[in-house]
Design a protein around this motif. Structure first.
Motif, short mmCIF file in Angstrom:
data_model
loop_
_atom_site.label_atom_id
_atom_site.label_comp_id
_atom_site.label_asym_id
_atom_site.label_seq_id
_atom_site.Cartn_x
_atom_site.Cartn_y
_atom_site.Cartn_z
N SER A 248 0.81 -1.22 0.00
CA SER A 248 0.00 0.00 0.00
C SER A 248 0.84 1.27 0.00
CB SER A 248 -0.94 0.01 1.21
OG SER A 248 -0.25 0.23 2.42
N TYR A 249 2.10 1.17 0.41
CA TYR A 249 2.98 2.34 0.45
C TYR A 249 3.68 2.59 -0.89
CZ TYR A 249 2.65 2.09 5.56
OH TYR A 249 2.19 2.07 6.86
N LEU A 250 3.65 1.60 -1.78
CA LEU A 250 4.52 1.64 -2.96
C LEU A 250 3.73 1.82 -4.25
CD1 LEU A 250 6.96 -1.26 -2.04
CD2 LEU A 250 7.23 1.18 -1.63
N PRO A 251 4.39 2.38 -5.27
CA PRO A 251 3.75 2.45 -6.60
C PRO A 251 3.74 1.08 -7.24
CG PRO A 251 6.02 3.17 -6.76
CD PRO A 251 5.76 2.92 -5.29
N ARG A 252 3.03 0.95 -8.34
CA ARG A 252 3.00 -0.35 -9.02
C ARG A 252 4.32 -0.63 -9.72
NH1 ARG A 252 -1.44 -1.08 -13.87
NH2 ARG A 252 0.01 -1.84 -15.42
N LEU A 257 4.51 7.07 -9.15
CA LEU A 257 4.90 7.59 -7.85
C LEU A 257 4.08 6.91 -6.76
CD1 LEU A 257 5.16 11.39 -8.70
CD2 LEU A 257 7.05 9.80 -8.28
N PRO A 258 4.62 6.81 -5.55
CA PRO A 258 3.88 6.18 -4.46
C PRO A 258 2.55 6.89 -4.22
CG PRO A 258 6.17 6.49 -3.84
CD PRO A 258 5.98 7.23 -5.13
N PRO A 259 1.47 6.14 -4.05
CA PRO A 259 0.16 6.75 -3.91
C PRO A 259 -0.06 7.37 -2.54
CG PRO A 259 -0.03 4.40 -3.64
CD PRO A 259 1.41 4.67 -4.01
N ARG A 260 -0.88 8.40 -2.51
CA ARG A 260 -1.25 9.02 -1.24
C ARG A 260 -2.46 8.30 -0.66
NH1 ARG A 260 -3.08 15.37 -0.15
NH2 ARG A 260 -2.59 15.36 2.10
N ALA A 261 -2.41 8.04 0.63
CA ALA A 261 -3.56 7.47 1.33
C ALA A 261 -4.37 8.60 1.95
CB ALA A 261 -3.09 6.50 2.40
N GLU A 262 -5.52 8.25 2.48
CA GLU A 262 -6.33 9.24 3.18
C GLU A 262 -5.54 9.76 4.38
OE1 GLU A 262 -9.54 11.67 3.69
OE2 GLU A 262 -9.29 10.19 2.09
N GLY A 299 -1.19 5.12 13.33
CA GLY A 299 -1.25 3.75 12.85
C GLY A 299 -0.54 3.49 11.54
N SER A 300 0.20 4.48 11.04
CA SER A 300 0.80 4.31 9.70
C SER A 300 2.20 3.73 9.72
CB SER A 300 0.83 5.66 8.97
OG SER A 300 1.82 6.52 9.50
N PHE A 301 2.84 3.64 10.89
CA PHE A 301 4.22 3.16 10.90
C PHE A 301 4.25 1.65 10.80
CE2 PHE A 301 8.19 2.01 13.36
CZ PHE A 301 9.05 2.29 12.31
N MET A 302 4.83 1.15 9.72
CA MET A 302 5.04 -0.28 9.52
C MET A 302 6.53 -0.57 9.69
SD MET A 302 4.37 -2.70 6.18
CE MET A 302 4.75 -4.46 6.26
N GLU A 303 6.90 -1.07 10.87
CA GLU A 303 8.30 -1.37 11.10
C GLU A 303 8.69 -2.62 10.33
OE1 GLU A 303 11.59 -1.97 14.68
OE2 GLU A 303 9.51 -1.51 15.19
N GLY A 321 -0.72 11.49 4.84
CA GLY A 321 -1.13 10.53 3.83
C GLY A 321 -0.04 10.15 2.85
N TRP A 322 1.06 10.91 2.81
CA TRP A 322 2.14 10.63 1.85
C TRP A 322 3.12 9.62 2.44
CZ3 TRP A 322 1.26 12.08 -2.88
CH2 TRP A 322 0.52 13.24 -3.14
N PRO A 323 3.43 8.54 1.71
CA PRO A 323 4.35 7.53 2.23
C PRO A 323 5.80 8.00 2.26
CG PRO A 323 3.67 6.94 0.01
CD PRO A 323 2.88 8.16 0.38
#
Length: 515
Positions: A248-252, A257-262, A299-303, A321-323
């Motif tokens: 979810s943090y990465l582009p295809r 470019l990496p997508p922005r989440a809400e 809740g966005s930090f994925m270690e 929202g920006w990764p």
């Protein structure tokens, strides 16, 4: 003319393929706490989205009239699907057919999966459960000859690392090429107690006198702590969730470019506690993770890689929202000093940021490289120099906050001096070639030894020199651009993101990702 006969045959073959290795082997697989491959796919991807490629490949048995009697499907499934509405490529081993070893059209299908991801520029998820195409000893007797290892798929796998996100899940006992496919990825996971990874498994290793069970030799307790894999999951479901989260943090691909989440606000808008987060006594440790959680979107930090290279915390997070890729020192381990593993972990995550156009946020408390005999024997300096070189090669935007210590060559890599970067220091920050406490004995050795009271003289010199290490003295000389109130850190992160997001560029980098 009707083609109903052929359509019926097509449907029959598809039904036979759905049986995988047969009811008995599927149940035996479940009894070991592992899901059948098709169920794994269903649980990972959006419902009904899997479009299989090569579903009819395998080994057919025919009677004397050329009629199909039985069919053993290939033990390698591939195709396209969607995760959270975004397209991906799947490559999945079926352990219920010949233990995931080379069988049927698996070799060509493996190549097809890598090429599909590369040419369509889609993220690739490997679900590895076996040797993954490396073949088996039984094949030597069946074929009448031994294969020379050629790794036909390796050029495509290498290109994929530089082009699309690659996630690998070790879901059973994986060895040889299967193990290599797991490690050759941007993000890899093992399942605690039910998956193992080996160069060679216990029966082979026993021949050199090491009698070990599968978990003793290659369990997640080993490889999540040595960096061969990034994470250890408690269940397959948890591994699927982490794979979805990572993507979810990465582009295809690198061409996006990496997508922005809400955007989600941090868990609290009270940042005043950051002013006392760092103890005044330099020898006292503090917890860095609460600081991270306070600064990023809730809740966005994925270690990633929490069990290895533990003096360095790394992961993915979001700001408005920006990764971003986030680095942070952990003073609970070696005081935040970099050892061999921390340097390797840093390079791996920095390559991810550079490959997929992710800005970097760096929270620094680094007393230097780890010192002592073990560090010298491990070659910590060699790995540290590699990390510093990776910093100099980066082009993505950086924002650095010096939280406390920044000493020695290791701290010099807190950002690249070859271009402009955002940099701030907290009032708790101190820096230099080496900590004052460690350098006094060398710089003032004679003066201390010749004093009537060496301890008092040492304390006097330390107090005098410490007064010159205030960050405010450095700020006067523009050694550091700004000293900030820690409570302003989130605001400055938001400003950093607002400025640099429009500057991100797509495309491949001049060097590839290094697994």
């Amino acid at each position: 003319m009707s083609w109903q006969k052929e359509l019926d045959e097509l449907e029959r073959r598809k039904q036979l393929a759905q049986k995988m290795g047969g009811p008995e082997k599927v149940e035996r697989h479940r009894a070991k706490g592992r899901l059948p491959v098709r169920e794994r796919i269903d649980r990972l991807v959006d419902e009904g989205s899997f479009q299989e490629v090569g579903a009819l490949s395998g080994n057919g048995e025919y009677d004397e009239h050329g009629h199909l009697v039985d069919f053993t499907p290939s033990n390698f499934l591939t195709g396209r699907a969607r995760i959270d509405g975004r397209p991906v490529v799947l490559a999945a081993d079926d352990f219920t057919v010949r233990g995931g070893a080379n069988d049927g059209a698996v070799g060509d299908k493996l190549m097809a999966s890598e090429r599909m991801a590369l040419d369509l520029k889609l993220p690739l998820i490997r679900m590895v459960d076996g040797t993954g195409g490396g073949g088996s000893v039984k094949n030597i007797e069946n074929q009448g000859y031994a294969l020379l290892p050629k790794l036909r798929m390796w050029p495509a796998m290498t290109q994929n690392l530089a082009t699309v996100p690659v996630v690998s899940l070790a879901l059973g006992s994986v060895a040889g090429l299967g193990a290599a496919r797991v490690a050759t990825s941007h993000y890899s996971i093992m399942i605690k107690n039910t998956s193992q990874l080996f160069i060679a498994g216990p029966p082979v290793v026993a021949r050199i006198g090491q009698v070990l069970d599968k978990n003793e030799l290659g369990g997640s307790g080993i490889h999540a702590r040595n960096g061969v894999v990034d994470d250890e999951a408690a269940s397959e479901e948890q591994a699927f969730a982490r794979a979805r989260c990572f993507l979810s943090y990465l582009p295809r691909s690198v061409d996006e470019l990496p997508p922005r989440a809400e955007p989600i606000a941090p868990k609290s808008d009270d940042y005043d506690w950051l002013r006392s987060a760092v103890p005044a006594e330099s020898r006292r440790v503090y917890k860095m993770r609460p600081i991270i959680e306070c600064l990023v979107d809730e809740g966005s930090f994925m270690e990633i890689g929490s069990k290895w290279g533990r003096s360095l915390i790394v992961g993915l997070a979001r700001i408005n929202g920006w990764p971003v890729v986030l680095f942070a020192s952990d003073p609970y381990h070696y005081g935040g000093a970099w050892d061999k593993q921390a340097s390797e972990k840093f390079v791996r995550m920095l390559d991810l940021a550079e490959t997929f156009h992710l800005p970097v946020v760096n929270l620094v408390d680094v007393p230097g490289f780890q010192i002592g005999l073990n560090a010298e024997q491990e070659g910590a300096m060699r790995y540290g120099v590699r990390a510093l070189t990776a910093v100099a090669q980066t082009t993505v935007p950086w924002c650095t906050f010096i939280i406390r210590k920044a000493f020695g060559v290791a701290a010099g890599g807190h950002q690249s001096d070859g271009r402009f970067n955002f940099r701030y220091a907290w009032p708790s920050a101190r820096w230099g070639s080496l900590p004052i406490e460690g350098g006094l004995e060398v710089a003032y050795k004679r003066e201390i030894e010749e004093a009537d009271d060496p301890d008092a003289k040492r304390a006097e010199i330390e107090e005098r020199v410490q007064s010159l290490t205030s960050p405010f003295r450095s700020a006067e000389a523009f050694v550091v651009e700004d000293i900030i109130d820690p409570a302003q850190t989130r605001f400055l992160l938001e400003e950093f993101i607002d400025v640099v997001i429009p500057l991100r560029k797509t495309g491949a980098r001049s060097f590839g990702y290094r697994p």
